[in-house]
Design an enzyme around this catalytic site. Structure first.
Site, PDB file in Angstrom:
ATOM      1  N   LYS A   1       0.877  -1.243  -0.155  1.00  0.00           N
ATOM      2  CA  LYS A   1       0.111  -0.052   0.026  1.00  0.00           C
ATOM      3  C   LYS A   1       0.853   1.321  -0.132  1.00  0.00           C
ATOM      4  CE  LYS A   1      -4.376  -1.939   1.392  1.00  0.00           C
ATOM      5  NZ  LYS A   1      -5.409  -2.116   2.473  1.00  0.00           N
TER       6      LYS A   1
ATOM      7  N   ARG B   1      -3.468 -10.015   5.338  1.00  0.00           N
ATOM      8  CA  ARG B   1      -3.907  -9.978   3.734  1.00  0.00           C
ATOM      9  C   ARG B   1      -2.847  -9.640   2.774  1.00  0.00           C
ATOM     10  NH1 ARG B   1      -6.080  -6.792   0.055  1.00  0.00           N
ATOM     11  NH2 ARG B   1      -7.759  -7.770  -1.571  1.00  0.00           N
TER      12      ARG B   1
HETATM   13  C1  8Y7 Z   1      -8.067  -4.360   1.927  1.00  0.00           C
HETATM   14  C2  8Y7 Z   1      -9.017  -5.249   1.770  1.00  0.00           C
HETATM   15  C3  8Y7 Z   1      -8.326  -4.406  -0.263  1.00  0.00           C
HETATM   16  C4  8Y7 Z   1      -7.714  -4.672   3.512  1.00  0.00           C
HETATM   17  C5  8Y7 Z   1      -9.311  -6.156   3.658  1.00  0.00           C
HETATM   18  C6  8Y7 Z   1      -5.465  -3.358  -1.593  1.00  0.00           C
HETATM   19  C7  8Y7 Z   1     -10.318  -5.751  -0.623  1.00  0.00           C
HETATM   20  C8  8Y7 Z   1      -6.516  -2.636  -1.826  1.00  0.00           C
HETATM   21  N1  8Y7 Z   1      -7.577  -3.763   0.951  1.00  0.00           N
HETATM   22  N2  8Y7 Z   1      -9.849  -6.040   2.330  1.00  0.00           N
HETATM   23  N3  8Y7 Z   1      -9.225  -5.200   0.138  1.00  0.00           N
HETATM   24  N4  8Y7 Z   1      -8.525  -5.172   3.972  1.00  0.00           N
HETATM   25  N5  8Y7 Z   1     -10.107  -6.876   4.553  1.00  0.00           N
HETATM   26  O1  8Y7 Z   1      -4.327  -2.661  -1.466  1.00  0.00           O
HETATM   27  O2  8Y7 Z   1      -7.001  -3.791   3.938  1.00  0.00           O
HETATM   28  O3  8Y7 Z   1      -5.237  -4.572  -1.610  1.00  0.00           O
HETATM   29  S1  8Y7 Z   1      -7.961  -3.502  -1.872  1.00  0.00           S
END
Ligand code: 8Y7
Length: 281
Positions: A221, A255
């Site tokens: 990020k 994640r």
């Molecule tokens: C997150 C996410 C994204 C996060 C959860 C990216 C779908 C942007 N970020 N889901 N999703 N937490 N739970 O950089 O921080 O992956 S999308």
């Protein structure tokens, strides 16, 4: 804490790794390389070999400034991929969506968890999730993806986000969703400045007070770019460090894009926080 993912259970006594499988042509860091089921399979195979515990399949890019995707498009992207993965692998699949129809179709295709960056705020989303019976991740976001990075404001960011998540947990419980099926996520990068994101990570420990497992996504990020000066494809070391800091401060699931390096780092964390090493033997 044991998470029941329809058949597979995930023991959250040790930290778990969720691998990101984007099936969007405009995902900022994968550039849409994993749209076809075959390509998704290869990526999934690699993440599983590297030790992923869950795969998060998403068909709607939620990066800052992204446009919304139609329901038909999202369905046509994610359902074949989930069916394909289910037929080949045993790993629990999470569906990253905010749309009730996509939740329903994804679970019918074999998804065992819902990851919703809007914390089930869409009409009928809570009722749909309640009827599907799978675990849910409720994420905090201030504003909406297209505009969320325009001057986000908080009082005490940790208190504000905890209050929001506590409200969403209460709304889920009121709809009959058992607390044992709920995870929370402070939503790094979703309506937050760099300082907001850094303070959240520094004070992540506080979220344990909500009594449900915490999931954290910081991989690649922009906050990591801001701190290191690195482009998105050069943020591996910072991403692994962020995952480790999050786990050290109580995150149950991280994640990530880079599963192998994250798993290695967490193996070292586990080896030094359990058993003989932790006891000082
Ligand atoms: C997150 C996410 C994204 C996060 C959860 C990216 C779908 C942007 N970020 N889901 N999703 N937490 N739970 O950089 O921080 O992956 S999308």
């Amino acid at each position: 804490m044991i998470l029941d993912c329809g058949g597979t259970t995930l023991d959250l006594a040790r930290p778990r790794v969720m691998g990101i499988l984007n099936v969007t042509p405009d995902s900022f860091s994968d550039g849409g390389r994993f749209v076809a089921p075959d390509a998704a399979t290869r990526q999934a195979e690699r993440m599983l070999a590297e030790g992923a515990d869950i795969l998060d399949v998403g068909g709607e890019s939620t990066r800052p400034g992204a446009d919304a995707v139609s329901e038909a498009h999202e369905l046509e992207r994610v359902v074949p991929v989930i069916e394909h993965l289910r037929a080949r692998f045993d790993v629990p699949i999470s569906i990253d969506t905010s749309k009730p129809a996509v939740m329903r179709a994804a679970v019918a295709a074999g998804a065992a968890m819902i990851n919703d960056v809007t914390a089930l705020r869409a009409p009928q989303a809570i009722a749909t999730a309640a009827s599907l019976g799978v675990p849910l991740c409720l994420m905090h976001m201030q504003g909406e993806p297209r505009t969320m990075q325009r001057d986000p404001q908080y009082g005490d960011i940790v208190a504000d986000i905890m209050a929001y998540l506590a409200d969403r947990i209460t709304a889920c419980e009121a709809a009959g969703i058992d607390r044992s099926r709920i995870l929370i996520d402070p939503g790094f990068g979703f309506g937050k400045t760099l300082d907001h994101n850094l303070e959240l990570l520094a004070r992540l420990r506080a979220f344990a007070a909500l009594g449900v497992p915490v999931l954290v996504g910081i991989s690649r990020k922009s906050m990591l770019g801001a701190v290191t000066g690195r482009a998105v494809d050069e943020r591996l070391a910072a991403s692994v460090a962020a995952a480790l800091i999050a786990v050290e401060r109580g995150a149950a699931i991280v994640r990530v894009h880079d599963v192998g390096p994250t798993v290695d780092a967490l193996k070292l964390w586990i080896a030094t926080t359990s058993g003989a090493a932790a006891a000082g033997a």
